[in-house]
Design an enzyme around this catalytic site. Structure first.
Site, mmCIF file in Angstrom:
data_model
loop_
_atom_site.group_PDB
_atom_site.id
_atom_site.type_symbol
_atom_site.label_atom_id
_atom_site.label_comp_id
_atom_site.label_asym_id
_atom_site.label_seq_id
_atom_site.Cartn_x
_atom_site.Cartn_y
_atom_site.Cartn_z
ATOM 1 C CD GLN A 43 -4.979 -12.403 4.569
ATOM 2 O OE1 GLN A 43 -4.983 -11.056 4.618
ATOM 3 N NE2 GLN A 43 -4.318 -13.140 5.774
ATOM 4 C CB THR A 55 -0.901 0.239 1.141
ATOM 5 O OG1 THR A 55 0.151 -0.563 2.284
ATOM 6 C CG2 THR A 55 -1.909 -0.863 1.222
#
Length: 406
Positions: free
Chosen positions: A172, A41
């Site tokens: 995930q 990020t």
């Protein structure tokens, strides 16, 4: 055979396990492949990631094989864990740039030579998935009712949770399944804020592959008051020296609270625990020696011994009366700026983030130039201030910068 689990527990890493007894037996008897995920990020890891890298390094030193998984695919969605609002959407170009930067940083902490560790990117399998096939194969194993009880979703329901983010847990979980299939990965490690997502992966492997899978969470780096560490007046404490200078990085650890010294020595250095306990037990003025050890050891791990020595020398020059100022964080301004207002010069030199912040500092008595407190927000810096072509700026009690005329 001694287990790395004993080391991790003694040093304070472990917060939760999925199957404690089975994990202990596994780590004592076998060498396993495990993974930790890092979503790109930003173009640098920060100190919150560093604790996970240390956990990974302890596991590797004990003979276990790490997979450092960069989330080039999951970053397209954004993890809602611990966030009160939806994350900023990143472009593919931003993510690719961040992935490249993070890969370089990881190689400082983990040995990837000769197959000792694996570096992978979940964009390899996530970005080309057929959505209908994915939902049929993976989504069928997830209960919406159960997902809504997860802490990462629960705290977002009042403010609003997008369907995009709701998919993150599935992605995930699928990462763990894919790594299990590709590399025989049997364990996921991660921060305790990832507990719900990690449970999803463990459960998915057990359902789809009928194989054991495990997860352990690492304690988050918090101070003695329970607040997250790693925040500075300029923002996050980054591992990239261009975002947080080695000196500022060193000073952060040099100035932590006395009560946090032992915990940080245990989690963020490789010093033996006997030495950690000895340093952590020092009192009053002596605890400053422990803080110097902590600052040097952590800076050495992140930036290398040479930068750690420079940072230490700069701190000693400023606080110990030394004469060598060459390693103090230095900004350069052009000669034609001399004669400008102090706020213009400090902003141009990036010593302060904004003029508003500079005004606040001056009004609160927190800004000095050449050891003279600044009281006038309209003060002009002339050639007389630039002794030998430079000035020394102090912000607060312990933040120093030199500004040099080009």
């Amino acid at each position: 055979m001694a287990s790395v689990l004993d080391t991790l527990v003694e040093r304070g890493f472990i917060k939760q396990y999925t199957h404690e007894a089975e994990i202990r037996e596994l780590l004592e008897k076998e060498k396993i492949t495990f993974y930790i995920g890092f979503d790109p990020t930003a173009d640098s890891l920060h100190v919150g990631h560093f604790i996970a890298m240390m956990m990974m390094a302890h596991m590797q030193r004990a003979g276990h094989r790490p997979i450092a998984l960069v989330g080039g695919g999951t970053a397209m969605v954004g993890d809602p864990s611990g966030k009160s609002d939806m994350r900023k959407m990143l472009t593919k170009e931003d993510i690719a740039h961040n992935v490249a930067c993070i890969k370089k940083q990881m190689q400082k902490f983990i040995d990837f030579s000769d197959g000792k560790a694996i570096l992978d990117n979940n964009a390899e399998w996530l970005l080309n998935l057929n959505y209908v096939e994915f939902i049929r194969e993976i989504g069928v194993h997830f209960s919406v009712n159960k997902m809504l009880t997860a802490e990462c979703f629960k705290q977002r329901l009042e403010k609003g949770l997008s369907f995009l983010e709701f998919n993150y847990m599935l992605m995930q979980g699928y990462d763990f399944l894919e790594l299990n299939r590709r590399y025989g990965c049997v364990m996921q490690l991660g921060g305790d804020d990832q507990w719900s997502n990690m449970l999803a992966g463990v459960d998915l492997i057990r359902r789809k592959e009928n194989k054991p899978a495990f997860a352990m969470t690492c304690t988050l780096l918090t101070n003695s008051e329970g607040k997250k560490m790693g925040k500075t007046e300029k923002g996050a404490l980054w591992l990239d020296k261009d975002k947080t200078s080695p000196y500022d990085f060193y000073q952060y650890w040099r100035n932590i609270a006395d009560a946090d010294v032992q915990k940080c020595l245990a989690l963020l250095t490789f010093l033996p625990m006997d030495e950690v306990r000895r340093l952590g037990s020092l009192k009053d003025a002596e605890i400053n020696e422990a803080k110097k050890v902590l600052a040097f050891e952590v800076t050495k791990l992140v930036h290398g011994e040479e930068e750690a020595i420079k940072a230490k020398s700069a701190a000693e020059a400023l606080f110990g009366g030394g004469a060598d100022m060459s390693n103090v964080p230095t900004a350069v301004i052009s000669k034609d700026m001399v004669g400008s207002a102090i706020l213009d010069i400090l902003t141009a030199a990036k010593v302060i983030p904004s003029k508003a912040e500079g005004r606040r500092l001056i009004q609160q008595g927190g800004l000095s130039v050449n050891n003279e407190k600044v009281t006038d927000i309209n003060m002009v810096l002339t050639e007389e201030h630039f002794t030998d072509g430079s000035i020394l700026v102090k912000r607060g009690k312990k933040n120093y910068n030199r500004i040099v005329i080009e």
